[in-house]
Structure formats: C-alpha cells, structure tokens
Write a protein that holds these residues in place. Sequence first.
Motif, mmCIF file in Angstrom:
data_model
loop_
_atom_site.group_PDB
_atom_site.id
_atom_site.type_symbol
_atom_site.label_atom_id
_atom_site.label_comp_id
_atom_site.label_asym_id
_atom_site.label_seq_id
_atom_site.Cartn_x
_atom_site.Cartn_y
_atom_site.Cartn_z
ATOM 1 N N ILE A 1 -12.475 -0.776 3.128
ATOM 2 C CA ILE A 1 -11.449 -0.470 4.119
ATOM 3 C C ILE A 1 -10.300 -1.450 3.904
ATOM 4 N N LEU A 2 -9.095 -0.923 3.692
ATOM 5 C CA LEU A 2 -7.914 -1.733 3.408
ATOM 6 C C LEU A 2 -6.943 -1.649 4.583
ATOM 7 N N ARG A 3 -6.504 -2.783 5.071
ATOM 8 C CA ARG A 3 -5.564 -2.838 6.193
ATOM 9 C C ARG A 3 -4.131 -2.694 5.688
ATOM 10 N N ALA A 4 -3.386 -1.772 6.268
ATOM 11 C CA ALA A 4 -2.025 -1.474 5.814
ATOM 12 C C ALA A 4 -1.106 -2.698 5.895
ATOM 13 N N ARG A 5 -1.283 -3.519 6.892
ATOM 14 C CA ARG A 5 -0.398 -4.680 7.075
ATOM 15 C C ARG A 5 -0.603 -5.788 6.042
ATOM 16 N N LYS A 6 -1.654 -5.694 5.249
ATOM 17 C CA LYS A 6 -1.913 -6.705 4.225
ATOM 18 C C LYS A 6 -1.297 -6.341 2.876
ATOM 19 N N PHE A 7 -0.630 -5.177 2.802
ATOM 20 C CA PHE A 7 0.000 -4.749 1.551
ATOM 21 C C PHE A 7 1.401 -5.328 1.418
ATOM 22 N N LYS A 8 1.790 -5.568 0.164
ATOM 23 C CA LYS A 8 3.131 -6.053 -0.134
ATOM 24 C C LYS A 8 3.558 -5.428 -1.461
ATOM 25 N N GLU B 1 -5.557 -6.069 12.407
ATOM 26 C CA GLU B 1 -6.568 -6.960 11.824
ATOM 27 C C GLU B 1 -7.388 -7.660 12.901
ATOM 28 N N LYS B 2 -6.854 -7.716 14.116
ATOM 29 C CA LYS B 2 -7.553 -8.384 15.211
ATOM 30 C C LYS B 2 -8.687 -7.531 15.762
ATOM 31 N N HIS B 3 -8.670 -6.241 15.445
ATOM 32 C CA HIS B 3 -9.676 -5.320 15.954
ATOM 33 C C HIS B 3 -10.622 -4.885 14.841
ATOM 34 N N TYR C 1 -2.348 -6.916 -2.319
ATOM 35 C CA TYR C 1 -3.139 -6.797 -1.101
ATOM 36 C C TYR C 1 -3.677 -8.173 -0.757
ATOM 37 N N ASP C 2 -3.330 -8.644 0.411
ATOM 38 C CA ASP C 2 -3.765 -9.960 0.886
ATOM 39 C C ASP C 2 -3.374 -11.073 -0.095
#
Length: 64
Positions: free
Chosen positions: A35-42, A11-13, A54-55
Amino acid sequence: MKIGILSYQSEKHAPHKEEISLQKEARELGHTCRILRARKFKMVFDNSSPWLFYDGKPLQHFDV
C-alpha cells in the motif's frame, strides 16, 4: 506479480479496510503487494527524464 495500491488515506490513519482486503487477496494469490501513500510521492524533472520518488527514495518497479 508486484502490485502497488495507491492510497489517499492520511499517513496518520490506518489503511482502509478495502485496501487491506485487496492486499490480503493479492498475497493469498501469490503476489507481492504494498500500500503506497499518495502524499509520499515526489516527481523530479531533469534534462534526461522524469523521476518518481517514494518516501525520499527512487520508486521501485511495480507490475501494476
């Protein structure tokens, strides 16, 4: 069509140029694209069914 692009980029990039290119092409063809960031999924499992967030919010419907 509503399209989601799964990204493993931090997410920093900024998104990769390939992801941005895919998003641009999809939009030029008249699609909605995100565009969906994988680390924001739960994922949450309960007695009735699994839930995907998501988020911090329930994931909206995507066609692809």
